[in-house]
Design a protein around this motif. Structure first.
Motif, PDB file in Angstrom:
ATOM      1  N   LYS A   1       0.899  -1.120  -0.193  1.00 47.21           N
ATOM      2  CA  LYS A   1      -0.278   0.078  -0.143  1.00 47.21           C
ATOM      3  C   LYS A   1       0.571   1.120   0.188  1.00 47.21           C
ATOM      4  O   LYS A   1       1.704   1.694   0.945  1.00 47.21           O
ATOM      5  N   VAL A   2       0.592   2.060  -1.193  1.00 45.65           N
ATOM      6  CA  VAL A   2       1.548   3.169  -0.863  1.00 45.65           C
ATOM      7  C   VAL A   2       0.562   4.394  -0.887  1.00 45.65           C
ATOM      8  O   VAL A   2      -0.309   4.566  -1.376  1.00 45.65           O
ATOM      9  N   CYS A   3       1.110   5.092   0.348  1.00 44.33           N
ATOM     10  CA  CYS A   3      -0.213   6.514   0.956  1.00 44.33           C
ATOM     11  C   CYS A   3       0.287   7.138   0.165  1.00 44.33           C
ATOM     12  O   CYS A   3       1.546   7.725  -0.747  1.00 44.33           O
ATOM     13  N   ASP A   4      -1.017   8.120  -0.161  1.00 46.41           N
ATOM     14  CA  ASP A   4      -0.681   9.535  -1.067  1.00 46.41           C
ATOM     15  C   ASP A   4      -1.574  10.543   0.410  1.00 46.41           C
ATOM     16  O   ASP A   4      -2.090  11.868  -1.045  1.00 46.41           O
ATOM     17  N   GLY A   5      -1.446   9.813   1.462  1.00 42.49           N
ATOM     18  CA  GLY A   5      -1.675  11.118   1.993  1.00 42.49           C
ATOM     19  C   GLY A   5      -1.146  12.372   1.294  1.00 42.49           C
ATOM     20  O   GLY A   5      -0.776  12.387   1.270  1.00 42.49           O
ATOM     21  N   THR A   6      -1.375  13.639   2.142  1.00 46.51           N
ATOM     22  CA  THR A   6      -1.043  15.067   2.140  1.00 46.51           C
ATOM     23  C   THR A   6       0.878  15.051   1.906  1.00 46.51           C
ATOM     24  O   THR A   6       1.145  14.873   1.183  1.00 46.51           O
ATOM     25  N   ALA A   7       1.239  14.165   3.275  1.00 44.30           N
ATOM     26  CA  ALA A   7       2.550  14.584   2.961  1.00 44.30           C
ATOM     27  C   ALA A   7       3.214  13.397   2.719  1.00 44.30           C
ATOM     28  O   ALA A   7       4.135  14.297   2.082  1.00 44.30           O
ATOM     29  N   CYS A   8       2.847  12.570   2.456  1.00 40.70           N
ATOM     30  CA  CYS A   8       3.208  11.745   1.481  1.00 40.70           C
ATOM     31  C   CYS A   8       3.652  12.468  -0.197  1.00 40.70           C
ATOM     32  O   CYS A   8       4.541  12.497  -0.533  1.00 40.70           O
ATOM     33  N   HIS A   9       2.387  13.273  -0.191  1.00 38.13           N
ATOM     34  CA  HIS A   9       1.821  12.832  -1.604  1.00 38.13           C
ATOM     35  C   HIS A   9       2.901  14.355  -2.043  1.00 38.13           C
ATOM     36  O   HIS A   9       4.004  14.145  -2.952  1.00 38.13           O
TER      37      HIS A   9
END
Length: 158
Positions: free
Chosen positions: A78-86
């Motif tokens: 699972k690759v995070c695409d939340g704000t911090a990761c994005h």
């Protein structure tokens, strides 16, 4: 058609929670925990066994994002695409996984059933961004270069 062992496992899980409508979600969670997805044929069986309409079982399974009808690989990434990761370039990490594994927007699981790659809104590890998980194990500060090493390492475990 599913192997008989799927039904036997479902019966064990149903017996644990009881044959009642309120068991639906816990039974589905445990089934998915075992198989990494909810086989549609098994969901129909579960609904009948606990006394809920098949349509109700499917509506619950499709309402909650964590349930999946697609078979997943041994390693669910699972690759995070939340704000911090994005903002820390998680898209490049996702691209690296997809390229390394030969996957696309339409194909999320490798033919050998080893890897499934998904994007999630947040993994709750913002201070470690960009992050991904492999079967719920967090991999912090990911880079496209680290993706290749991680895939190589996971293939070596097989």
């Amino acid at each position: 058609m599913l192997d008989q062992s799927y039904y036997q496992k479902a019966d064990e899980i149903i017996a644990f929670y009881g044959k009642k409508p309120s068991s639906l979600i816990p039974v589905m969670q445990d089934i998915q925990g075992v198989y990494r997805y909810l086989p549609g044929e098994l969901l129909t069986y579960i609904a009948k066994e606990i006394g809920v309409k098949e349509a109700k079982a499917y509506s619950v399974a499709t309402f909650y994002e964590n349930f999946s009808f697609e078979q997943k690989g041994k390693y669910v990434i699972k690759v995070c695409d939340g704000t911090a990761c994005h903002v820390r370039k998680s898209a490049a990490i996702l691209d690296a996984f997809m390229k390394e594994l030969g996957l696309s927007d339409k194909k999320h699981t490798t033919d050998d059933m080893l890897f499934t790659v998904e994007t999630v809104s947040c993994l709750g590890a913002c201070g470690l961004a960009p992050t991904c998980t492999v079967n719920d194990e967090v991999h912090p500060n990911m880079t496209p270069e680290k993706v290749v090493g991680l895939i190589t390492e996971l293939r070596g475990e097989c």
